[in-house]
Design a protein around this motif. Structure first.
Motif, PDB file in Angstrom:
ATOM      1  N   THR B 263       0.898  -1.161   0.000  1.00 50.21           N
ATOM      2  CA  THR B 263       0.000   0.000   0.000  1.00 50.21           C
ATOM      3  C   THR B 263       0.925   1.196   0.000  1.00 50.21           C
ATOM      4  O   THR B 263       1.828   1.269   0.825  1.00 50.21           O
ATOM      5  CB  THR B 263      -0.854   0.019   1.278  1.00 50.21           C
ATOM      6  OG1 THR B 263      -1.659  -1.141   1.295  1.00 50.21           O
ATOM      7  CG2 THR B 263      -1.744   1.248   1.310  1.00 50.21           C
ATOM      8  N   PHE B 264       0.717   2.100  -0.933  1.00 49.92           N
ATOM      9  CA  PHE B 264       1.677   3.200  -1.012  1.00 49.92           C
ATOM     10  C   PHE B 264       0.980   4.498  -1.385  1.00 49.92           C
ATOM     11  O   PHE B 264      -0.001   4.511  -2.126  1.00 49.92           O
ATOM     12  CB  PHE B 264       2.772   2.876  -2.040  1.00 49.92           C
ATOM     13  CG  PHE B 264       2.238   2.459  -3.392  1.00 49.92           C
ATOM     14  CD1 PHE B 264       1.755   1.189  -3.596  1.00 49.92           C
ATOM     15  CD2 PHE B 264       2.220   3.361  -4.453  1.00 49.92           C
ATOM     16  CE1 PHE B 264       1.256   0.798  -4.838  1.00 49.92           C
ATOM     17  CE2 PHE B 264       1.735   2.986  -5.694  1.00 49.92           C
ATOM     18  CZ  PHE B 264       1.253   1.703  -5.878  1.00 49.92           C
ATOM     19  N   PRO B 265       1.516   5.598  -0.842  1.00 55.34           N
ATOM     20  CA  PRO B 265       0.961   6.890  -1.221  1.00 55.34           C
ATOM     21  C   PRO B 265       1.295   7.178  -2.675  1.00 55.34           C
ATOM     22  O   PRO B 265       2.419   6.924  -3.121  1.00 55.34           O
ATOM     23  CB  PRO B 265       1.653   7.889  -0.290  1.00 55.34           C
ATOM     24  CG  PRO B 265       2.778   7.168   0.342  1.00 55.34           C
ATOM     25  CD  PRO B 265       2.617   5.714   0.109  1.00 55.34           C
ATOM     26  N   HIS B 266       0.316   7.634  -3.416  1.00 51.20           N
ATOM     27  CA  HIS B 266       0.560   7.986  -4.812  1.00 51.20           C
ATOM     28  C   HIS B 266      -0.259   9.222  -5.111  1.00 51.20           C
ATOM     29  O   HIS B 266      -1.471   9.212  -4.979  1.00 51.20           O
ATOM     30  CB  HIS B 266       0.153   6.836  -5.734  1.00 51.20           C
ATOM     31  CG  HIS B 266       0.488   7.100  -7.173  1.00 51.20           C
ATOM     32  ND1 HIS B 266       1.715   6.799  -7.704  1.00 51.20           N
ATOM     33  CD2 HIS B 266      -0.233   7.664  -8.158  1.00 51.20           C
ATOM     34  CE1 HIS B 266       1.738   7.172  -8.984  1.00 51.20           C
ATOM     35  NE2 HIS B 266       0.566   7.688  -9.274  1.00 51.20           N
ATOM     36  N   GLU B 267       0.426  10.312  -5.545  1.00 50.13           N
ATOM     37  CA  GLU B 267      -0.244  11.597  -5.694  1.00 50.13           C
ATOM     38  C   GLU B 267      -0.970  11.840  -4.367  1.00 50.13           C
ATOM     39  O   GLU B 267      -0.378  11.626  -3.335  1.00 50.13           O
ATOM     40  CB  GLU B 267      -1.164  11.582  -6.916  1.00 50.13           C
ATOM     41  CG  GLU B 267      -0.460  10.938  -8.118  1.00 50.13           C
ATOM     42  CD  GLU B 267      -0.133  11.853  -9.274  1.00 50.13           C
ATOM     43  OE1 GLU B 267      -0.532  13.028  -9.253  1.00 50.13           O
ATOM     44  OE2 GLU B 267       0.533  11.399 -10.221  1.00 50.13           O
ATOM     45  N   HIS B 268      -2.285  12.214  -4.373  1.00 53.05           N
ATOM     46  CA  HIS B 268      -2.872  12.349  -3.035  1.00 53.05           C
ATOM     47  C   HIS B 268      -3.812  11.204  -2.683  1.00 53.05           C
ATOM     48  O   HIS B 268      -4.689  11.342  -1.859  1.00 53.05           O
ATOM     49  CB  HIS B 268      -3.546  13.705  -2.817  1.00 53.05           C
ATOM     50  CG  HIS B 268      -4.153  14.258  -4.036  1.00 53.05           C
ATOM     51  ND1 HIS B 268      -4.047  15.571  -4.386  1.00 53.05           N
ATOM     52  CD2 HIS B 268      -4.831  13.664  -5.019  1.00 53.05           C
ATOM     53  CE1 HIS B 268      -4.640  15.741  -5.533  1.00 53.05           C
ATOM     54  NE2 HIS B 268      -5.133  14.620  -5.941  1.00 53.05           N
ATOM     55  N   ASN B 269      -3.631  10.083  -3.325  1.00 48.78           N
ATOM     56  CA  ASN B 269      -4.353   8.881  -2.941  1.00 48.78           C
ATOM     57  C   ASN B 269      -3.370   7.900  -2.313  1.00 48.78           C
ATOM     58  O   ASN B 269      -2.180   8.162  -2.238  1.00 48.78           O
ATOM     59  CB  ASN B 269      -4.960   8.181  -4.168  1.00 48.78           C
ATOM     60  CG  ASN B 269      -5.771   9.132  -5.026  1.00 48.78           C
ATOM     61  OD1 ASN B 269      -5.415   9.416  -6.154  1.00 48.78           O
ATOM     62  ND2 ASN B 269      -6.846   9.620  -4.476  1.00 48.78           N
ATOM     63  N   SER B 270      -3.916   6.769  -1.910  1.00 47.61           N
ATOM     64  CA  SER B 270      -3.074   5.606  -1.672  1.00 47.61           C
ATOM     65  C   SER B 270      -3.466   4.562  -2.694  1.00 47.61           C
ATOM     66  O   SER B 270      -4.622   4.507  -3.119  1.00 47.61           O
ATOM     67  CB  SER B 270      -3.301   5.037  -0.273  1.00 47.61           C
ATOM     68  OG  SER B 270      -2.477   5.686   0.660  1.00 47.61           O
ATOM     69  N   MET B 271      -2.520   3.748  -3.100  1.00 48.17           N
ATOM     70  CA  MET B 271      -2.838   2.631  -3.964  1.00 48.17           C
ATOM     71  C   MET B 271      -2.380   1.362  -3.257  1.00 48.17           C
ATOM     72  O   MET B 271      -1.482   1.392  -2.417  1.00 48.17           O
ATOM     73  CB  MET B 271      -2.132   2.734  -5.311  1.00 48.17           C
ATOM     74  CG  MET B 271      -2.442   4.015  -6.071  1.00 48.17           C
ATOM     75  SD  MET B 271      -2.393   3.853  -7.879  1.00 48.17           S
ATOM     76  CE  MET B 271      -0.780   3.254  -8.200  1.00 48.17           C
TER      77      MET B 271
END
Lengths: 454, 554
Positions: B263-271
Motif C-alpha cells: 500500500t503506497f501513497p501515490h499523488e494524493h491517494n493511496s494505492m
C-alpha cells in the motif's frame, strides 16, 4: 402518543407535515442532508428519460407524445415492484393516480409556499426545462426557479452568462440546447448567449453558487443584477439564468428581474455543486417543519425498541448523548446510500436501522450480499444494486424475513423502498411525496387518529 | 487518396517504451512518427505502480534488472524532476514470516549498495515501537520493521512529457491513431503502416525506413500484421485506489501465496497492489475481478488491519508485456526486455519489436532500442536523454508566487506545477490579471478532487493534443477522485468542446463514454461509502442524460 419520523428528506418531511396536520405530535430525526438536498429543482413524478426501458417521451407504438399522466399509467402497467403500485394498485384508473398526485402536490405547495417555494405543474403536460449543460429534462412538477424556466412557447431562448461564475459555460449549453430541441422535434427557435456583467465584488472568485445565491437576496446585489439584466429583455424571449437567483427569497428575485426585463426569467436546472436547488428545497422543508410545530432532532436513530409486534420507541444518538423517543408509530424514511438508509458494513449490504431484508432490482434478496455483486460493468445497463430497498405490505409496512410486517406500526417511505432506480426511471421525488403522504396516513391510523385515507 | 507522411522511423505504441524511443530518436535528429491507438500510457503504463523503484524484488534472481533500474531511476530523477516524489517504504516483519529480520537485513544491505545510484537513502531497522509510532495503522503483531527508499512518478504524465519533447524536436505524434496494416516493399521489407484515426475514421500512410513495434501487450498483434510471431506471457495486475492516503509511508504486505505487495501513497491517494496473473482475455477490455480485489485486501489486512474501512474509489487493471517463459509462476518470470530485429530473426526486415522491461528502466531500454534503430539507419548521433531535461523539468517554479499572482488556490497551482513544472506560468498566462493583458478572470477549478483548473484543460487541449475527455483522466487526473467525474465531467466536456469544435451530440457522447469508463473502473471494488458517491454519479450522468445522442461509445 407521538409519531417519530426517521429521515428529513422530502419523504420524511412530507410524512411529518402530514401527520402534524392530522393533529399528531411528531418528532423528526434527521442525521443530515440527504438525496433531497442534492436534487435538481424538479419534482419528478413520472418524468421522461432517453434511457432504454425508462419512461419515454412518446408512445413507443403510436409515436404520439405522452403526457406525464400517461407515463404514470405506464409505471402501473409495467409490473415490477415500483412503489407507485402500492399507492394505486396495478389496475388503478389513470384518473385516480392523477388525482392523488394533484392532491399531494397541492398539500406540498401549501407547506412550502410560506417558506418561499412553490410547487408548479400537474400531470397534464411535459414541462421542458433546460439544465445547466443545455440538456433538456422532460419534467412534470417543478419548484420555483426551475418552473419559470419552462421553455413553453418562448420565441427565443437566451442563456445568460454571469461573468465570472464558476461552472456555468453558456456557449456549450446553448449549442446543446439547440441540439436537444431538434432531437425532440420541439419547435425550433433561436438559442442565444447573452452576457451579464456583474460587479466583481459580487463574485468572489471560486465561490460556490450557493454563496452567490445568498448574496443576490441582498437589496444592493439584487439591484446590481437587475441593472445588468435590464437591457437583455425582449418580447417573447425567455432568459435562462444559472440557478443562483436567491435561496428562499427566489420569488422576490424572479419578480424583480421579470419586471426589470419585461421578459420571462427562469433558472436552468442543475444539481449541486453547480446549483443550490436541492438546498433550497431542504431549507424550505425545514422551515415548514418549524412552522407546523414538528419537533426536530439532529442526530442519528440507532435502534427501535419493541413490545411484541409494536415499535415503542426510537433511540437517537446526538451531540450530548442518547435520547429515547417514545413512539406510537414510526415512519422510516432514511433513503438509500446517500441518505444512509442502506449501508455496506464489513462487505455486506444492510438496512441501517433495523437490519430489514433488502431486495435488489431483480427481486433477489440483497442484504448480506457484497454490493459489487449486484452491479454490471455496463454503466448503462439496469443495475440491481441501485434499485435495492425494503419490501412492504400494502400499508407500507416493511416486511421481515418471514414475509410479515416487521412491526404493526412502522411504515417506510421514499427511496428506502426498493423496486425502482431513480436515475433510470425518473420518479424519485414523486415516490418521496406520495409514499410520505401515504405512510403518514397509515401512521395516523396506527395512532388512532381516524381512518386512513386510502 | 489518403495522406502520406514520410519519416525515417515509425514507432507504434505510445506507452512509456514508445514515447521514450520517439523522444530519443527525435533528440538524435531522426525523422520520427509515433502512433498510439488510445491515449499516451493508457495501456500498461498508467495502471502501473507508478514507481521508478530499484526492484528489490529482482535482486535475488535478476540483479541486472535491479542494477539497471537503480541506475536509470537516478537519470529519470534528473530529467523529470517535477514529476517524481520520494516514497519511503516500511517493511514490517511478522513472527510467522519465513524470512526473519536477519535475512531481510542482509538483502537490504545488498540493496543499499545500489541506493546511491538513485539518490536513495540506506535502510534502517526500526523496533516494533518505533515502527508503530511512525505508522500507527500498522498491525501491532509486527516484530520489527525496516525502511527503504524508493521513488514514485506520475507515469502517464511521464509518457506525455516524452511525447511532447519528441514533438518539439520534430516528431509527428498522433494519439487515437491505430496501425491497421504494415506496408511491405516488393522484396518484403516493412516500410511503414496504414494508420487509422479512430476518432475521425480517416486514414493515412506513414512511410518509414524502419518500424518500431513498442505496443506493449499488443506487440504480438502488431507483429502479426507482418506475419511474424512475438511471444509474450501477459501478466495481469490490478491496483486499488483509495480516496485519500491510508498511510503516510508505503507499507509492504504479503499475499496468501507469498507475493510481495504494498500500500503506497501515490499523488494524493493511496494505492494497493499489485497482482500478477496470466491473462488470456480481451486486451482492450481489462477489468479487475472480485477475486483480485479480495486477494489484495486480504494481503494488505495483515500489515494494515483497518484497510477495509477505507474508501476504495476505483481500480486500475492492465497487463504487463512479460517475456514468454514456460514452467514458471508469474512472479518468477524475468522482468528483462528484448529488442527484436525481425530482419535478423524472421525475414521481415525493417521491423523491430521491443517487449518486456520495467517502468524504472524505460529510458535505458529506449536508449538501447534507439541505438539499434540508429545503427540500422546509419545515424551516429549519441543518446542525450539521460542529461536533457524533459519539458518542464529544466527549472523550479515559485508556486506560492504564481498562486498569488493568478488569484488561484495554492493547492491547484501545486498540482499544476507537479505536472507542468517550469511551464506552469505558460498554462496560467491566459489568465494574466495585469491590466496590460486585459485583466482576465482568475482560473476556475473544474475538478475539485484533483484539483484541475479550466486553464489546464484549455492548455492541454490547445497545446498537448488532447482529443477526448477520457484522455484528461490520464493527462491531468480529471475525474479520477472521489466523485469519479460526477461534478466535473459535464463542465470539462464543455471546455473541450470549445477547443475541439465538438457538436452538442459529440459532447454528450463524450460525457457518456467518460462516465461509463469510470464506472467500469469503480464497479469491481464498489462498496462502502463509494456507494453513495456512485448514486450521485448515476443521478448526474443517467438521471440528467439529454436526448440528443451522438455516436454510441466505441
Amino acid at each position: 402518543m407521538r409519531a417519530v419520523v426517521v429521515g428529513g428528506g422530502l419523504a420524511g418531511a412530507v410524512a411529518a407535515l402530514d401527520l402534524a396536520e392530522r393533529g399528531a405530535a411528531v418528532c423528526l430525526v434527521r442525521a443530515g442532508p440527504g438525496a433531497t438536498a442534492l436534487s435538481w429543482g424538479t419534482l419528478d413524478v413520472a418524468a421522461a428519460s432517453p434511457l432504454a426501458d425508462a419512461l419515454p417521451v412518446r408512445d413507443p407504438v403510436r409515436g404520439e407524445p405522452l403526457t406525464p399522466a400517461a407515463r404514470l399509467a405506464l409505471v402501473m402497467r409495467r409490473g415490477g415492484s415500483h412503489p407507485y403500485r402500492h399507492m394505486l394498485g396495478s389496475d388503478a384508473a389513470q384518473a385516480a393516480g392523477v388525482a392523488l398526485v394533484k392532491e399531494a402536490a397541492a398539500a406540498l405547495d401549501g407547506w412550502l409556499r410560506p417558506a418561499g417555494l412553490r410547487v408548479v405543474g400537474d400531470l397534464g403536460t411535459t414541462r421542458w426545462l433546460a439544465d445547466v449543460r443545455g440538456a433538456l429534462r422532460g419534467a412534470d412538477l417543478a419548484f420555483t426557479g426551475a418552473a419559470e424556466g419552462e421553455l413553453g412557447d418562448a420565441s427565443e431562448l437566451a442563456i445568460v452568462e454571469l461573468s465570472g461564475l464558476a461552472g456555468h459555460d453558456a456557449r456549450p449549453a446553448a449549442r446543446s440546447l439547440a441540439a436537444e430541441l431538434a432531437a425532440l422535434e420541439l419547435p425550433a427557435r433561436p438559442v442565444r448567449v447573452l452576457a451579464a456583467l456583474l460587479p466583481p465584488a459580487l463574485l468572489a472568485p471560486g465561490g460556490p453558487p450557493a454563496r452567490l445565491a445568498a448574496r443576490l437576496e441582498e437589496p444592493e446585489a439584487l439591484e446590481a443584477l437587475r441593472s445588468a439584466l435590464a437591457p437583455l429583455g425582449a418580447p417573447g424571449r425567455l432568459l435562462l439564468l444559472p440557478p443562483v437567483l436567491g435561496l428562499l427569497g427566489i420569488g422576490r428575485v424572479l419578480a424583480a428581474l421579470q419586471e426589470a426585463t419585461g421578459s420571462r426569467v427562469g433558472e436552468l436546472v442543475g444539481a449541486p455543486p453547480s446549483s443550490p436547488a436541492g438546498l433550497r428545497l431542504d431549507a424550505a422543508l425545514r422551515a415548514a417543519l418549524d412552522r407546523h410545530g414538528v419537533e426536530q432532532r439532529d442526530g442519528r436513530a440507532v435502534a427501535v425498541e419493541r413490545s411484541d409486534a409494536r415499535a415503542t420507541s426510537v433511540l437517537v444518538e446526538r451531540e450530548g448523548g442518547r435520547e429515547r423517543l417514545e413512539a406510537g408509530a414510526v415512519v422510516l424514511a432514511t433513503g438509500r446510500f446517500v441518505g444512509g438508509g442502506i449501508v455496506e458494513h464489513q462487505g455486506r449490504l444492510a438496512e441501517s436501522l433495523l437490519g430489514l431484508p433488502l431486495y435488489d432490482g431483480a427481486g433477489q434478496r440483497a442484504d448480506g450480499s457484497p454490493a459489487h455483486r449486484l452491479v454490471h460493468l455496463d454503466y448503462e445497463a439496469p443495475q440491481p444494486l441501485y434499485a435495492t430497498g425494503v419490501r412492504t405490505d400494502g400499508r407500507l409496512r416493511p416486511l421481515a424475513a418471514d414475509g410479515r410486517p416487521a412491526f404493526a406500526n412502522l411504515f417506510a417511505a421514499g427511496e428506502l423502498l426498493g423496486g425502482f432506480d431513480p436515475a433510470r426511471v425518473r420518479t424519485g421525488l414523486g415516490v418521496a411525496l406520495l409514499t410520505g403522504r401515504r405512510a403518514a396516513s397509515q401512521a395516523a391510523q396506527a395512532l388512532g387518529l381516524g381512518e386512513a385515507t386510502s | 487518396m489518403s495522406r502520406v507522411l514520410p519519416v525515417q522511423v515509425l514507432v507504434v505504441g505510445g506507452g512509456i517504451n514508445g514515447t521514450g524511443i520517439a523522444r530519443d530518436l527525435a533528440l538524435r535528429g531522426v525523422r520520427t512518427a509515433l502512433v498510439e491507438k488510445r491515449e499516451f500510457g493508457s495501456g500498461t503504463t498508467w495502471a502501473s505502480s507508478g514507481m521508478i523503484h530499484g526492484g528489490l524484488r529482482y535482486l535475488q534472481k535478476d540483479p541486472e534488472v535491479t542494477y539497471h533500474s537503480c541506475l536509470d531511476s537516478g537519470h529519470i530523477q534528473r530529467i523529470a524532476a517535477h514529476l517524481i516524489f520520494r516514497i519511503p517504504f516500511l517493511m514490517p516483519v511478522f513472527p510467522e514470516d519465513s524470512i526473519g529480520p536477519e535475512l531481510v537485513e542482509v538483502a537490504l544491505e545488498m540493496y543499499d549498495r545500489y541506493q546511491p545510484l538513485k539518490n536513495g537513502r540506506p535502510h534502517t531497522r526500526l523496533s516494533r515501537e518505533q515502527a508503530l509510532r511512525l505508522e500507527p495503522a500498522l498491525s501491532t503483531r509486527l516484530e520489527c520493521a525496516f525502511t527503504l527508499d524508493e521513488w514514485g512518478v506520475d507515469a502517464a504524465r511521464l509518457c506525455t512529457a516524452n511525447a511532447l519533447d519528441a514533438a518539439e524536436h520534430g516528431a509527428h505524434v498522433l494519439t487515437h491513431h491505430e496501425a491497421v496494416e504494415l506496408l511491405r516493399t516488393a522484396d518484403g521489407r516493412v516500410c511503414g503502416a496504414r494508420i487509422r484515426d479512430r476518432i475521425r475514421g480517416e486514414e493515412l500512410r506513414i512511410e518509414a525506413d524502419l518500424v518500431m513495434n513498442a505496443a506493449g501487450p499488443w506487440a504480438p498483434a502488431v507483429a502479426r500484421l507482418a506475419g511474424v510471431e512475438v511471444r509474450l506471457r501477459p501478466g495481469k495486475g490490478i491496483h486499488l485506489v483509495f480516496e485519500r492516503r491510508v498511510t503516510n509511508l508505503a507499507v509492504y504486505a504479503r499475499g496468501v501465496d507469498g507475493r510481495d505487495m504494498f500500500t503506497f501513497p501515490h499523488e494524493h491517494n493511496s494505492m494497493a497492489g499489485t497482482t500478477d496473473d496470466d491473462y488470456y482475455g480481451d486486451l482492450d477490455r481489462i477489468d479487475a475481478t472480485e477475486d483480485e480485489v479480495s486477494y489484495v485486501l486480504e494481503a494488505m489486512e495483515r500489515s494494515i488491519p483497518g484497510i477495509r474501512r477505507h474508501r476504495i474509489i476505483h481500480t486500475m487493471a492492465a497487463v504487463r508485456p512479460t517475456l514468454y517463459g514456460f514452467g514458471q509462476n508469474e512472479g518468477e518470470l524475468s522482468r528483462d526486455y528484448v529488442v527484436i530485429d525481425h530482419g535478423e530473426r524472421d525475414a521481415a526486415p525493417g521491423l523491430f519489436t521491443i517487449v518486456g522491461g520495467k517502468l524504472a528502466a524505460y529510458r535505458l531500454m529506449a536508449e538501447d532500442a534507439t541505438d539499434r534503430l540508429c545503427a540500422a539507419l546509419g545515424v551516429r548521433e549519441p543518446c542525450r536523454t539521460a542529461e536533457t531535461p524533459l519539458p518542464g523539468a529544466d527549472a523550479a517554479v515559485d508556486v506560492a508566487a504564481l498562486a498569488r499572482r493568478f488569484r488561484t488556490p495554492l493547492a491547484a497551482v501545486l498540482r499544476l506545477a507537479f505536472r507542468h513544472g517550469s511551464r506552469t506560468p505558460r498554462v496560467l498566462a491566459p489568465h494574466d490579471p495585469a491590466p496590460a493583458a486585459g485583466a482576465r478572470p482568475a482560473p476556475r477549478v473544474v475538478c475539485a478532487c484533483e484539483p484541475v483548473l479550466d486553464a489546464e484543460l484549455r492548455h492541454v487541449t490547445a497545446h498537448e493534443g488532447v482529443r477526448t475527455l477520457g484522455d484528461c483522466a490520464l493527462r491531468v487526473r480529471l475525474g479520477v477522485g472521489g466523485c469519479q467525474g460526477a461534478a466535473c465531467a459535464g463542465a470539462a466536456a464543455g471546455l473541450l468542446a470549445e477547443g475541439l469544435g465538438w457538436s452538442a451530440e459529440q459532447t454528450t457522447a463524450e460525457v457518456a463514454r467518460f462516465a461509463a469508463e469510470r464506472w467500469r473502473a469503480v464497479a469491481p471494488a464498489l462498496g462502502g461509502r463509494q456507494l453513495a458517491a456512485m448514486q450521485v454519479h448515476r443521478a448526474v450522468h443517467l438521471g440528467a442524460r439529454g436526448f440528443a445522442r451522438g455516436q454510441e461509445p466505441s
